[in-house]
Write a protein that holds these residues in place. Structure first.
Motif, PDB file in Angstrom:
ATOM      1  N   GLN A 147      77.975  32.556 -25.870  1.00 11.73           N
ATOM      2  CA  GLN A 147      78.905  33.522 -26.474  1.00 11.73           C
ATOM      3  C   GLN A 147      80.237  32.839 -26.746  1.00 11.73           C
ATOM      4  OE1 GLN A 147      79.115  37.636 -25.564  1.00 11.73           O
ATOM      5  NE2 GLN A 147      77.663  37.463 -23.893  1.00 11.73           N
ATOM      6  N   LEU A 148      80.715  32.952 -27.974  1.00 10.14           N
ATOM      7  CA  LEU A 148      82.006  32.388 -28.363  1.00 10.14           C
ATOM      8  C   LEU A 148      82.999  33.516 -28.601  1.00 10.14           C
ATOM      9  CD1 LEU A 148      80.988  29.636 -30.983  1.00 10.14           C
ATOM     10  CD2 LEU A 148      81.014  29.488 -28.507  1.00 10.14           C
ATOM     11  N   MET A 149      84.269  33.256 -28.287  1.00 11.65           N
ATOM     12  CA  MET A 149      85.314  34.255 -28.526  1.00 11.65           C
ATOM     13  C   MET A 149      86.518  33.610 -29.194  1.00 11.65           C
ATOM     14  SD  MET A 149      87.100  36.922 -25.858  1.00 11.65           S
ATOM     15  CE  MET A 149      88.523  35.975 -25.375  1.00 11.65           C
ATOM     16  N   ILE A 150      87.068  34.292 -30.203  1.00 10.13           N
ATOM     17  CA  ILE A 150      88.270  33.811 -30.899  1.00 10.13           C
ATOM     18  C   ILE A 150      89.370  34.859 -30.733  1.00 10.13           C
ATOM     19  CG2 ILE A 150      89.277  33.082 -33.097  1.00 10.13           C
ATOM     20  CD1 ILE A 150      86.448  32.485 -34.088  1.00 10.13           C
TER      21      ILE A 150
ATOM     22  N   PRO B 178      89.998  28.932 -41.049  1.00  7.62           N
ATOM     23  CA  PRO B 178      89.431  27.630 -40.643  1.00  7.62           C
ATOM     24  C   PRO B 178      88.919  27.621 -39.198  1.00  7.62           C
ATOM     25  CG  PRO B 178      91.829  27.472 -40.936  1.00  7.62           C
ATOM     26  CD  PRO B 178      91.394  28.783 -41.488  1.00  7.62           C
ATOM     27  N   ILE B 179      89.554  28.414 -38.328  1.00  7.53           N
ATOM     28  CA  ILE B 179      89.086  28.478 -36.937  1.00  7.53           C
ATOM     29  C   ILE B 179      87.723  29.166 -36.864  1.00  7.53           C
ATOM     30  CG2 ILE B 179      89.554  29.531 -34.669  1.00  7.53           C
ATOM     31  CD1 ILE B 179      92.516  28.936 -35.148  1.00  7.53           C
ATOM     32  N   LEU B 180      87.537  30.228 -37.676  1.00  8.00           N
ATOM     33  CA  LEU B 180      86.236  30.902 -37.731  1.00  8.00           C
ATOM     34  C   LEU B 180      85.167  29.961 -38.298  1.00  8.00           C
ATOM     35  CD1 LEU B 180      84.636  33.486 -37.280  1.00  8.00           C
ATOM     36  CD2 LEU B 180      85.332  34.255 -39.551  1.00  8.00           C
TER      37      LEU B 180
ATOM     38  N   VAL C   4      86.172  29.675 -25.587  1.00 12.73           N
ATOM     39  CA  VAL C   4      87.268  30.362 -26.291  1.00 12.73           C
ATOM     40  C   VAL C   4      87.840  29.383 -27.310  1.00 12.73           C
ATOM     41  CG1 VAL C   4      89.559  31.381 -26.056  1.00 12.73           C
ATOM     42  CG2 VAL C   4      87.819  31.836 -24.325  1.00 12.73           C
ATOM     43  N   ILE C   5      87.962  29.828 -28.559  1.00 14.04           N
ATOM     44  CA  ILE C   5      88.493  28.970 -29.625  1.00 14.04           C
ATOM     45  C   ILE C   5      89.762  29.621 -30.154  1.00 14.04           C
ATOM     46  CG2 ILE C   5      88.003  27.881 -31.854  1.00 14.04           C
ATOM     47  CD1 ILE C   5      84.980  28.373 -31.143  1.00 14.04           C
ATOM     48  N   MET C   6      90.863  28.905 -30.107  1.00 14.74           N
ATOM     49  CA  MET C   6      92.139  29.485 -30.517  1.00 14.74           C
ATOM     50  C   MET C   6      92.938  28.494 -31.358  1.00 14.74           C
ATOM     51  SD  MET C   6      93.832  29.498 -26.705  1.00 14.74           S
ATOM     52  CE  MET C   6      95.536  29.757 -27.179  1.00 14.74           C
ATOM     53  N   GLY C   7      94.006  29.007 -31.965  1.00 12.61           N
ATOM     54  CA  GLY C   7      94.854  28.165 -32.801  1.00 12.61           C
ATOM     55  C   GLY C   7      95.743  27.252 -31.978  1.00 12.61           C
ATOM     56  N   TRP C   8      96.414  26.352 -32.678  1.00 12.00           N
ATOM     57  CA  TRP C   8      97.306  25.393 -32.022  1.00 12.00           C
ATOM     58  C   TRP C   8      98.528  26.119 -31.474  1.00 12.00           C
ATOM     59  CZ3 TRP C   8      95.602  20.690 -31.038  1.00 12.00           C
ATOM     60  CH2 TRP C   8      96.503  19.710 -30.586  1.00 12.00           C
TER      61      TRP C   8
ATOM     62  N   MET D  56      91.502  24.226 -28.676  1.00  6.91           N
ATOM     63  CA  MET D  56      92.702  24.534 -29.465  1.00  6.91           C
ATOM     64  C   MET D  56      92.599  23.741 -30.764  1.00  6.91           C
ATOM     65  SD  MET D  56      95.821  24.415 -26.761  1.00  6.91           S
ATOM     66  CE  MET D  56      95.713  25.243 -25.191  1.00  6.91           C
ATOM     67  N   CYS D  57      92.700  24.449 -31.873  1.00  2.00           N
ATOM     68  CA  CYS D  57      92.440  23.809 -33.170  1.00  2.00           C
ATOM     69  C   CYS D  57      93.665  23.814 -34.073  1.00  2.00           C
ATOM     70  CB  CYS D  57      91.298  24.521 -33.886  1.00  2.00           C
ATOM     71  SG  CYS D  57      89.798  24.639 -32.902  1.00  2.00           S
ATOM     72  N   LYS D  58      93.981  22.649 -34.611  1.00  2.22           N
ATOM     73  CA  LYS D  58      95.009  22.524 -35.661  1.00  2.22           C
ATOM     74  C   LYS D  58      94.267  22.000 -36.898  1.00  2.22           C
ATOM     75  CE  LYS D  58      99.264  19.921 -36.690  1.00  2.22           C
ATOM     76  NZ  LYS D  58      98.735  18.929 -37.645  1.00  2.22           N
ATOM     77  N   ILE D  59      93.840  22.944 -37.731  1.00  4.43           N
ATOM     78  CA  ILE D  59      93.017  22.587 -38.897  1.00  4.43           C
ATOM     79  C   ILE D  59      93.786  22.961 -40.160  1.00  4.43           C
ATOM     80  CG2 ILE D  59      90.758  22.867 -40.005  1.00  4.43           C
ATOM     81  CD1 ILE D  59      89.664  23.739 -37.268  1.00  4.43           C
ATOM     82  N   ASP D  60      94.503  21.988 -40.694  1.00  3.14           N
ATOM     83  CA  ASP D  60      95.318  22.212 -41.896  1.00  3.14           C
ATOM     84  C   ASP D  60      94.595  21.767 -43.166  1.00  3.14           C
ATOM     85  OD1 ASP D  60      97.367  23.105 -40.233  1.00  3.14           O
ATOM     86  OD2 ASP D  60      98.156  21.080 -39.961  1.00  3.14           O
TER      87      ASP D  60
END
Length: 709
Positions: A418-421, A431-433, A511-515, A543-547
Motif C-alpha cells: 500500500q502506497l500513500m501520498i 510528477p509525484i503521482l 509514504v511518498i511526498m514532495g521535497w 521525498m521527491c524533487k521532480i522538476d
C-alpha cells in the motif's frame, strides 16, 4: 480600580509563587516548553527538566519553593519511575539467562561498591554511612540507552539480556541496602532490627507476589469493560505497595519497584493499559519529580570552593570506571568479544532513575550533603552521554559481526503493498503521482491512497470541502493515466500527526511526498513538518524533487551510506529502486563502501533483476560533499538517508535534504528513509538522543572503548 488590579497581580506574581493554580500552570508550562526548546540541540529530557527546576527553584529565580503540593507530586513521580522500571523488565529474557545475569548482577553491584567505598571514605573523607550510600549509588544503573540496541535489532542478543537481568538484581540489592542505611542513620541497627526487617520483608514479598497478582487477575477479568477502573486499580496497588514497604521498614520506592514486578505479567507491554500508565507518568508525575530534583540543586555550591568540583569529578570518574570494570570481568568470565563487553558497559553505565531515588532518600535523611547531590546531577548528565555514545558505537560493531535478530529485515508481499501520498502542494503532485505509479507493485490490488490533512480550526468544514475538490482534480489526472486512487481526507490539529495516524490506519508500506520547503523560524524551533513526519512514522518514506520529466535521465545514481543494509527496510527500498530503473530502462550505479556493496550485490541477485548495475567505492561518509564527484547532470540522484538514532544514521545525514537541494538545484532528486521497527522506549524521559555537538565532542569517548588493538 486599576491600582487594585495592579496590586492583585503584583501579589499573585510575587516570588516565590503561593497561588496553587499559578504554581501548577508554571510547572505544566515548563513540562510543555522544555522538550520543545531543547529539541533542536537534542538535550535529553531528563536533563532539561532538572535544569528547569534549578532555574525556577529557591537557589535560582526563586519562583517556586518546596511546598506540600510540589512534594506530593514529586513523591508520586519518584514512585512512578520505580514502578515503570519494574513493570517494563522482560521477565522471560531474564529467566533464559538467569545464571549469567546473576553473575553479571554480582559484578555490577560489588565492583562499583568496592571501588566507591574507599574513594568516598578515605579520599573524600566522608563517614562510613554516607560512603556506603554513595558507593551503593554507583552500583545502580538505568537502561537509558536500551532504545539504541532496539533500533539496531540486537535487543535479543545475550549480552543485552544479561544486562537487563543484572539491572533487576543490582537495583533490588541497592534498595535493600538503602533500607538498612536509613535504619542505621536513625540509630536502630541491632538484632531486633534485623529480625524485624527479615520477617517484615518476607511478609511484604508474600503479599506482593502471593496475594496481589491473584486479586489483580480477578479484577482485570471481572471488570473487563471498565478501562478507567483498571488504571485506578494499578495506581492503588503502587501506593499500597509503597505504604506496605514503609510499614516493613523499607523505603517506599522498593514497594513501587516490587509492585511493577508483581504486575509485570498481567500488563502486556503493548497493551492500552500500559500506554495509559506510561502516558500519564511521562506527561505529569515524572516531570514533576525531575523539576523538584532540580529545585534542590544549589549551583552556587560548585562555585564556593574546589571541594564541590572535586566531589562532582570524582563521583563521575568512579561511576564510569566501576561499570567498565564490571563489564570487563563479565567479558573475561563468559569469553565475550570486546564489542559485546562495550555493549554491556554502554547499557549499564547510565545512572538516572534509581540513582536519583537513592540520592534523594539519602539527602532527605541528612546522610549526604549538597556537594554529593550536585555531583550526582553532573554524574547523571555525563554517564547518560557516555552510555549513549558507547552503546551506539558497540551496537554498530555487533551488527557488523552479524549478530542482528533474525526478524530484523522486513519483507513486504507485493500483492499486499500500500502506497500513500500526502498532499502538500498541488502544483507538484502530478510528477509525484507518476513516480508512485512507476514504483508500485503491479500485483497489489490496493489503490494509491492520496491524503489531505485539514487543520482543525474554525474553518475546518470549509477547508475540508476545498480539500475534497482538490482531491477530485488529482483523481481526474490519475484516471487519465489509468491509475486507481483512493481519496482520503482527515482533520487534525497537527498535519504531521494526521499523516502519521492515517499511515497506521491504512497500514501503508511507503509514504511518498514532495521535497521539504523552506520553514519559518517558529517551525525550526518547534520542529519542522518533515522532521515531525519522520519521527512519527516508521514506514519507508520517499521525498521527491521532480522538476523535469523522469524520461530525460540517462542513468540512476544511488548513494548508500554504511550499514544501510542492516536497516529493517533495506530489501524493500532496493526493490523499489530497481523497479524504477526497470520501468525507465536505466542503468544504475551504487556509491557505497565495500561491505555494503557485497550486500547490495547479493540482494540484486536474490531479486533476479535485469537492471544493469555497477559499483563505485566511497569510504569517507562523514564528508557528504565528496559524493559530488560521482554525480552527473543526466543522472537521477537517489540519496539513501536514515532516521535519527537508526543503524546507519550519522551526523553527516543531518539536514541532507536542505544541502543537496541547494547543491543540485537543476536536477531531479529523491531522498529515501528506510522503514524501521516501531520505536518502544523504556521511558520517554530516559531516551537519550545526544545532540550533534555532544556527539562530536564525545566521539572520542566512543572510539576509546572501540579501538581495535
Amino acid at each position: 480600580m486599576n491600582n487594585k488590579i495592579i496590586h492583585h497581580l503584583t501579589e499573585a506574581f510575587q516570588a516565590p509563587l503561593q497561588n496553587p493554580v499559578l504554581i501548577f500552570s508554571l510547572v505544566l508550562f515548563i513540562i510543555l516548553l522544555s522538550p520543545i526548546l531543547l529539541r533542536p540541540i537534542k538535550v535529553p529530557g531528563i536533563i532539561g527538566l532538572i535544569i528547569s527546576g534549578v532555574i525556577i527553584g529557591p537557589h535560582g529565580l526563586n519562583w517556586l519553593e518546596k511546598n506540600s503540593a510540589v512534594t506530593l507530586f514529586s513523591t508520586i513521580g519518584l514512585l512512578y519511575i520505580m514502578f515503570i522500571a519494574g513493570l517494563e523488565l522482560d521477565m522471560n529474557e531474564f529467566k533464559k539467562t538467569k545464571h549469567k545475569s546473576l553473575l553479571f548482577g554480582f559484578f555490577t553491584f560489588a565492583i562499583p561498591i568496592a571501588i566507591g567505598f574507599p574513594v568516598c571514605h578515605y579520599l573524600l573523607g566522608y563517614a562510613v554511612l554516607p560512603s556506603i550510600l554513595i558507593a551503593s549509588m554507583f552500583a545502580t544503573h538505568t537502561l537509558v540507552s536500551y532504545p539504541i540496541v532496539h533500533r539496531y535489532g540486537i535487543s535479543k542478543h545475550e549480552a543485552v539480556a544479561i544486562t537487563i537481568g543484572g539491572t533487576i538484581l543490582t537495583d533490588t540489592a541497592v534498595l535493600i541496602i538503602l533500607a538498612v542505611i536509613t535504619g542505621a542513620s536513625q540509630g536502630v541497627i541491632n538484632q531486633e532490627f534485623w529480625v524485624t526487617l527479615c520477617v517484615s520483608f518476607a511478609v511484604f514479598l508474600f503479599i506482593m507476589f502471593g496475594i496481589i497478582p491473584k486479586i489483580a487477575k480477578w479484577f482485570f477479568q471481572r471488570i473487563e469493560s471498565e478501562k478507567t477502573g483498571h488504571y485506578i486499580f494499578v495506581l492503588t496497588v503502587v501506593f499500597f505497595a509503597a505504604f506496605l514497604a514503609e510499614i516493613a521498614g523499607l523505603e517506599p520506592i522498593i514497594g513501587a519497584f516490587v509492585a511493577g514486578l508483581a504486575l509485570n505479567k498481567l500488563i502486556p507491554h503493548s497493551s492500552a493499559l500500559m500506554n495509559r500508565i506510561e502516558f500519564i507518568g511521562n506527561a505529569i508525575f515524572i516531570p514533576f519529580f525531575l523539576i523538584a530534583v532540580g529545585m534542590i540543586v544549589d549551583i552556587s555550591v560548585l562555585t564556593k570552593g574546589p571541594m564541590a568540583l572535586i566531589v562532582a569529578g570524582t563521583l563521575t570518574v568512579v561511576a564510569v570506571t566501576g561499570k567498565y570494570f564490571a563489564a570487563t570481568a563479565t567479558q573475561l568470565v563468559f569469553k565475550y568479544t570486546r564489542n559485546q563487553r562495550n555493549l554491556i558497559f554502554g547499557l549499564s553505565n547510565a545512572h538516572a532513575a534509581a540513582t536519583l531515588a537513592v540520592i534523594m532518600v539519602g539527602y532527605n535523611n541528612n546522610i549526604i550533603d549538597e556537594n554529593v547531590l550536585n555531583g550526582t546531577i553532573v554524574l547523571i548528565l555525563v554517564t547518560c552521554i557516555v552510555a549513549s555514545m558507547v552503546t551506539e558505537a558497540a551496537s554498530k560493531k555487533v551488527v557488523l559481526e552479524g549478530h542482528q535478530d533474525d526478524t530484523h529485515i522486513e519483507h513486504v508481499e507485493e500483492h499486499e503493498e500500500q502506497l500513500m501520498i500526502p498532499i502538500a502542494n498541488l502544483n507538484n503532485m502530478e510528477p509525484i503521482l507518476d513516480f508512485a505509479t512507476l514504483i508500485k507493485s503491479k500485483k497489489s490490488h490496493y489503490p494509491i491512497s492520496i491524503l489531505s490533512v485539514v487543520p482543525d480550526n474554525e474553518q475546518a468544514e470549509r477547508n475540508l470541502q476545498e480539500a475534497r475538490r482538490n482531491l477530485d482534480n488529482m483523481a481526474s489526472y490519475a484516471s487519465g493515466a489509468e491509475t486507481e486512487v483512493d481519496l482520503l481526507t482527515t482533520i487534525d490539529f497537527n498535519i504531521a500527526t494526521g499523516i502519521a495516524r492515517m499511515t497506521k490506519e491504512i497500514m501503508a508500506d511507503c509514504v511518498i511526498m514532495g521535497w521539504p520547503s523552506a520553514v519559518s523560524f517558529v517551525e525550526k524551533i518547534v520542529g519542522e513538518k518533515t522532521e515531525s513526519i519522520l519521527n512519527k512514522t516508521d514506514t519507508t518514506l520517499f521525498m521527491c524533487k521532480i522538476d523535469k520529466p523522469l524520461v530525460v535521465h540517462k542513468s540512476i545514481t544511488v548513494f548508500v551510506p554504511p550499514l544501510a543494509e542492516s536497516e529493517v527496510g533495506f530489501e524493500y527500498w532496493m526493490e523499489k529502486v530497481l523497479k524504477l530503473a526497470q520501468e525507465l530502462s536505466l542503468p544504475t550505479a551504487f556509491i557505497c563502501n565495500t561491505r555494503t556493496q557485497g550486500n547490495i550485490d547479493l540482494t540484486c541477485k536474490a531479486l533476479k533483476t535485469s537492471v544493469p548495475y555497477t559499483f563505485s567505492n566511497y569510504e569517507d561518509w562523514d564528508n557528504m560533499y565528496g559524493l559530488a564527484t560521482f554525480s552527473n547532470i543526466d543522472a537521477l540522484l537517489i540519496f539513501v538517508s536514515s532516521r535519527s538514532g537508526e543503524v546507519s544514521y550519522r551526523d553527516s545525514l543531518d539536514g541532507l535534504a536542505r544541502r543537496v537541494g541547494r547543491y543540485y538545484k537543476n536536477q531531479n532528486l529523491i531522498l529515501l528513509f528506510p522503514s524501521r521497527q516501531e520505536d518502544q522506549h523504556i521511558d520517554e524521559y530516559e531516551d537519550i538522543q545526544t545532540a550533534p555537538i555532544f556527539r562530536k565532542i564525545s566521539r572520542e569517548i566512543g572510539n576509546m572503548f572501540n579501538k581495535e588493538k
